[in-house]
Write a protein that holds these residues in place. Structure first.
Motif, PDB file in Angstrom:
ATOM      1  N   LEU A  77      44.915 -17.899  17.668  1.00  0.00           N
ATOM      2  CA  LEU A  77      44.448 -16.558  18.001  1.00  0.00           C
ATOM      3  C   LEU A  77      43.515 -16.085  16.902  1.00  0.00           C
ATOM      4  O   LEU A  77      43.881 -16.061  15.719  1.00  0.00           O
ATOM      5  N   ASP A  78      42.317 -15.714  17.300  1.00  0.00           N
ATOM      6  CA  ASP A  78      41.312 -15.218  16.356  1.00  0.00           C
ATOM      7  C   ASP A  78      41.652 -13.776  15.994  1.00  0.00           C
ATOM      8  O   ASP A  78      41.647 -12.903  16.869  1.00  0.00           O
ATOM      9  N   PRO A  79      41.966 -13.486  14.731  1.00  0.00           N
ATOM     10  CA  PRO A  79      42.343 -12.117  14.370  1.00  0.00           C
ATOM     11  C   PRO A  79      41.221 -11.115  14.554  1.00  0.00           C
ATOM     12  O   PRO A  79      41.483  -9.903  14.638  1.00  0.00           O
ATOM     13  N   HIS A  80      39.985 -11.599  14.612  1.00  0.00           N
ATOM     14  CA  HIS A  80      38.849 -10.685  14.757  1.00  0.00           C
ATOM     15  C   HIS A  80      38.305 -10.641  16.178  1.00  0.00           C
ATOM     16  O   HIS A  80      37.285  -9.992  16.429  1.00  0.00           O
ATOM     17  N   ALA A  81      38.976 -11.303  17.102  1.00  0.00           N
ATOM     18  CA  ALA A  81      38.573 -11.215  18.505  1.00  0.00           C
ATOM     19  C   ALA A  81      38.754  -9.788  18.997  1.00  0.00           C
ATOM     20  O   ALA A  81      39.726  -9.106  18.643  1.00  0.00           O
ATOM     21  N   LEU A  82      37.814  -9.323  19.819  1.00  0.00           N
ATOM     22  CA  LEU A  82      37.841  -7.941  20.280  1.00  0.00           C
ATOM     23  C   LEU A  82      38.627  -7.797  21.568  1.00  0.00           C
ATOM     24  O   LEU A  82      38.567  -8.656  22.452  1.00  0.00           O
ATOM     25  N   ALA A  83      39.367  -6.703  21.670  1.00  0.00           N
ATOM     26  CA  ALA A  83      40.099  -6.375  22.892  1.00  0.00           C
ATOM     27  C   ALA A  83      39.555  -5.071  23.451  1.00  0.00           C
ATOM     28  O   ALA A  83      39.226  -4.149  22.702  1.00  0.00           O
ATOM     29  N   GLU A  84      39.490  -4.988  24.771  1.00  0.00           N
ATOM     30  CA  GLU A  84      38.935  -3.823  25.447  1.00  0.00           C
ATOM     31  C   GLU A  84      40.030  -2.791  25.722  1.00  0.00           C
ATOM     32  O   GLU A  84      41.069  -3.116  26.286  1.00  0.00           O
TER      33      GLU A  84
ATOM     34  N   LEU B  29      38.473  -3.016  19.770  1.00  0.00           N
ATOM     35  CA  LEU B  29      38.956  -3.183  18.403  1.00  0.00           C
ATOM     36  C   LEU B  29      39.408  -4.623  18.215  1.00  0.00           C
ATOM     37  O   LEU B  29      39.861  -5.270  19.167  1.00  0.00           O
ATOM     38  N   PRO B  30      39.329  -5.140  16.993  1.00  0.00           N
ATOM     39  CA  PRO B  30      39.827  -6.501  16.737  1.00  0.00           C
ATOM     40  C   PRO B  30      41.346  -6.554  16.795  1.00  0.00           C
ATOM     41  O   PRO B  30      42.035  -5.550  16.603  1.00  0.00           O
ATOM     42  N   ILE B  31      41.863  -7.724  17.049  1.00  0.00           N
ATOM     43  CA  ILE B  31      43.301  -7.940  17.199  1.00  0.00           C
ATOM     44  C   ILE B  31      44.077  -7.414  15.997  1.00  0.00           C
ATOM     45  O   ILE B  31      45.122  -6.774  16.154  1.00  0.00           O
ATOM     46  N   VAL B  32      43.589  -7.675  14.783  1.00  0.00           N
ATOM     47  CA  VAL B  32      44.335  -7.250  13.593  1.00  0.00           C
ATOM     48  C   VAL B  32      44.432  -5.736  13.507  1.00  0.00           C
ATOM     49  O   VAL B  32      45.447  -5.196  13.055  1.00  0.00           O
ATOM     50  N   ASP B  33      43.415  -5.020  13.940  1.00  0.00           N
ATOM     51  CA  ASP B  33      43.484  -3.557  13.918  1.00  0.00           C
ATOM     52  C   ASP B  33      44.446  -3.050  14.986  1.00  0.00           C
ATOM     53  O   ASP B  33      45.164  -2.051  14.774  1.00  0.00           O
ATOM     54  N   LEU B  34      44.459  -3.708  16.131  1.00  0.00           N
ATOM     55  CA  LEU B  34      45.419  -3.333  17.165  1.00  0.00           C
ATOM     56  C   LEU B  34      46.850  -3.528  16.671  1.00  0.00           C
ATOM     57  O   LEU B  34      47.739  -2.721  16.963  1.00  0.00           O
ATOM     58  N   ALA B  35      47.085  -4.597  15.916  1.00  0.00           N
ATOM     59  CA  ALA B  35      48.419  -4.854  15.392  1.00  0.00           C
ATOM     60  C   ALA B  35      48.862  -3.750  14.446  1.00  0.00           C
ATOM     61  O   ALA B  35      50.015  -3.317  14.477  1.00  0.00           O
ATOM     62  N   VAL B  36      47.959  -3.265  13.608  1.00  0.00           N
ATOM     63  CA  VAL B  36      48.292  -2.171  12.701  1.00  0.00           C
ATOM     64  C   VAL B  36      48.600  -0.901  13.491  1.00  0.00           C
ATOM     65  O   VAL B  36      49.577  -0.196  13.204  1.00  0.00           O
TER      66      VAL B  36
ATOM     67  N   ALA C 203      47.357  -3.854  24.871  1.00  0.00           N
ATOM     68  CA  ALA C 203      46.267  -4.810  24.706  1.00  0.00           C
ATOM     69  C   ALA C 203      46.765  -6.079  24.023  1.00  0.00           C
ATOM     70  O   ALA C 203      46.390  -7.193  24.406  1.00  0.00           O
ATOM     71  N   LEU C 204      47.625  -5.934  23.017  1.00  0.00           N
ATOM     72  CA  LEU C 204      48.198  -7.111  22.357  1.00  0.00           C
ATOM     73  C   LEU C 204      49.041  -7.931  23.327  1.00  0.00           C
ATOM     74  O   LEU C 204      48.966  -9.159  23.353  1.00  0.00           O
ATOM     75  N   LEU C 205      49.845  -7.227  24.123  1.00  0.00           N
ATOM     76  CA  LEU C 205      50.716  -7.929  25.069  1.00  0.00           C
ATOM     77  C   LEU C 205      49.884  -8.668  26.114  1.00  0.00           C
ATOM     78  O   LEU C 205      50.215  -9.801  26.497  1.00  0.00           O
TER      79      LEU C 205
ATOM     80  N   GLY D 224      53.280  -6.377   6.296  1.00  0.00           N
ATOM     81  CA  GLY D 224      52.081  -5.606   5.974  1.00  0.00           C
ATOM     82  C   GLY D 224      51.698  -4.642   7.080  1.00  0.00           C
ATOM     83  O   GLY D 224      51.287  -3.507   6.816  1.00  0.00           O
ATOM     84  N   TRP D 225      51.824  -5.078   8.331  1.00  0.00           N
ATOM     85  CA  TRP D 225      51.529  -4.187   9.451  1.00  0.00           C
ATOM     86  C   TRP D 225      52.534  -3.050   9.556  1.00  0.00           C
ATOM     87  O   TRP D 225      52.185  -1.932   9.928  1.00  0.00           O
ATOM     88  N   LEU D 226      53.791  -3.335   9.252  1.00  0.00           N
ATOM     89  CA  LEU D 226      54.846  -2.338   9.408  1.00  0.00           C
ATOM     90  C   LEU D 226      54.957  -1.380   8.227  1.00  0.00           C
ATOM     91  O   LEU D 226      55.527  -0.291   8.359  1.00  0.00           O
ATOM     92  N   SER D 227      54.429  -1.769   7.079  1.00  0.00           N
ATOM     93  CA  SER D 227      54.662  -0.985   5.869  1.00  0.00           C
ATOM     94  C   SER D 227      54.048   0.413   5.875  1.00  0.00           C
ATOM     95  O   SER D 227      54.632   1.326   5.290  1.00  0.00           O
ATOM     96  N   PRO D 228      52.900   0.650   6.484  1.00  0.00           N
ATOM     97  CA  PRO D 228      52.428   2.054   6.539  1.00  0.00           C
ATOM     98  C   PRO D 228      53.253   2.850   7.558  1.00  0.00           C
ATOM     99  O   PRO D 228      52.816   3.130   8.679  1.00  0.00           O
ATOM    100  N   VAL D 229      54.503   3.197   7.178  1.00  0.00           N
ATOM    101  CA  VAL D 229      55.420   3.854   8.110  1.00  0.00           C
ATOM    102  C   VAL D 229      54.942   5.287   8.341  1.00  0.00           C
ATOM    103  O   VAL D 229      55.020   6.132   7.451  1.00  0.00           O
ATOM    104  N   THR D 230      54.438   5.557   9.542  1.00  0.00           N
ATOM    105  CA  THR D 230      53.954   6.906   9.846  1.00  0.00           C
ATOM    106  C   THR D 230      54.989   7.751  10.576  1.00  0.00           C
ATOM    107  O   THR D 230      54.910   8.979  10.538  1.00  0.00           O
ATOM    108  N   ASP D 231      55.954   7.117  11.240  1.00  0.00           N
ATOM    109  CA  ASP D 231      57.013   7.870  11.912  1.00  0.00           C
ATOM    110  C   ASP D 231      58.164   8.041  10.934  1.00  0.00           C
ATOM    111  O   ASP D 231      59.026   7.187  10.802  1.00  0.00           O
TER     112      ASP D 231
END
Length: 301
Positions: free
Chosen positions: A92-99, A120-127, A140-142, A211-218
C-alpha cells in the motif's frame, strides 16, 4: 537536528523506557472506578472493563471483560493496524490519494467534510481516523484496504470476540450492520498492550499506529483526568505517555489505551452500553470514565 520532542509519544521503544522509570510498589484498589461502574450496572448499563499493569504483567481490574459490546469508533484500531502493515510490507502506497466523494455521503461527521481538499493521501487519512475519529477518512481507508482483510487481521491479532462490522453511516437501515464494531474489553486492552510493546504485527507497524493514535484529541473520557491540551502534541512536562482510541455512538461509550508515568504503566479498556435517555444518564457514564482516568493517573504518577 535535535531529537523530536514528540518522540516519547510516538515510539513504542520510548514508551517502554518511560514505563521502566522509578516504579514503586503500591496498593491499587481502583475504588473510585469500581464504585462508579457498580452504580452504572445497577442502573441497567452493560459495563466491561479490563486494566493490566504492564510492569508486572498482571490484571489489576476486570469485569465482564469477555463480553462483546458495541464499541463505535474504537473498532477502527484493527483497520489502522492493517493499513500500517500494508504500508510496511510495500503493498500500500502511503502517499496514494483517496477521494472523499466516494464516502462522504455515508459519513455523518468529521473534519474532512469541512476541508477544501477533495483528496488526501492514505497516511493523512490514517491520522484523521485515529486521532480525530473522522468518519469519512475511516470509510475511505476501509474502502481502500478492504473489509475482508481487516477481518483476517483481527483473527491474526487473537481477537475472536471482536469485529469491525461496517463503516460509518448517517443512518442504519434494516439491511445494514446494527453497529460499526463489536469488541471486548479484554481483547482491546491486550491489543493496546501489544502496541505499547511493539508486538502488534511487528515493531515498525506498532510504532506507526502508536504515532497515529498519540495526538489524542478526544479527551472527554479517560483522558479528561490528565487535563492536557488536546491541541498540543508536545510532551506535557509531567513524564506521561498516553495514547488511546475512543468510540462514541448513541448509547455507547468506549475508550482503550495506554497510560504510563514514572511509577506505573497500564493498558486499559472500558466499554459502557447504556440507555441514553437524558443528559444525566450520559453524565453518569462519562463520570465513570473520569473515575478510571483518575485512578490510572494516581497509580501511574
Amino acid at each position: 537536528m535535535g531529537a523530536d520532542p514528540r518522540s516519547e509519544m510516538n515510539v513504542p521503544q520510548s514508551t517502554r523506557r518511560a514505563m521502566r522509570r522509578g516504579r514503586g510498589r503500591q496498593t491499587r484498589t481502583f475504588r473510585s472506578t469500581t464504585n462508579a461502574l457498580e452504580g452504572l450496572s445497577l442502573a441497567g448499563a452493560r459495563v466491561a472493563v479490563h486494566v493490566t499493569d504492564l510492569d508486572r504483567g498482571e490484571v489489576v481490574l476486570a469485569g465482564d471483560d469477555h463480553l462483546p459490546l458495541p464499541i463505535g469508533g474504537l473498532g477502527v484500531v484493527p483497520l489502522l493496524i492493517e493499513t500500517a502493515a500494508r504500508i510496511e510490507d510495500g503493498s500500500l502506497d502511503p502517499h496514494a490519494l483517496a477521494e472523499r466523494a466516494e464516502t462522504d455521503a455515508l459519513a455523518p461527521t468529521g473534519l474532512w467534510r469541512a476541508m477544501a481538499a477533495p483528496t488526501l493521501p492514505i497516511v493523512d487519512l490514517a491520522v484523521l481516523a485515529a486521532a480525530a475519529g473522522d468518519a469519512a477518512a475511516t470509510n475511505a481507508l476501509l474502502d481502500r484496504v478492504g473489509h475482508e482483510s481487516v477481518t483476517r487481521r483481527i483473527v491474526e491479532l487473537g481477537m475472536p470476540r471482536s469485529a469491525l462490522l461496517d463503516g460509518f453511516r448517517s443512518e442504519r437501515g434494516p439491511d445494514d450492520a446494527p453497529y460499526i464494531a463489536l469488541g471486548t474489553a479484554r481483547e482491546f486492552a491486550a491489543l493496546f498492550s501489544a502496541l505499547a510493546g511493539g508486538t502488534a504485527v511487528a515493531p515498525a507497524v506498532s510504532e506507526r499506529v502508536v504515532g497515529w493514535l498519540s495526538p489524542v484529541t478526544d479527551v472527554g473520557l479517560v483522558g479528561a483526568a490528565i487535563g492536557g491540551d488536546p491541541f498540543s502534541h508536545e510532551p506535557d512536562g509531567h513524564g506521561l505517555v498516553h495514547f488511546a482510541k475512543t468510540g462514541r455512538e448513541r448509547g455507547v461509550r468506549a475508550d482503550a489505551g495506554v497510560l504510563a508515568g514514572r511509577r506505573g504503566a497500564f493498558a486499559y479498556a472500558l466499554i459502557v452500553a447504556f440507555d441514553d435517555l437524558s443528559l444525566l444518564h450520559r453524565h453518569r457514564v462519562h463520570s465513570a470514565f473520569h473515575a478510571l482516568g483518575g485512578d490510572l493517573l494516581e497509580y501511574a504518577t
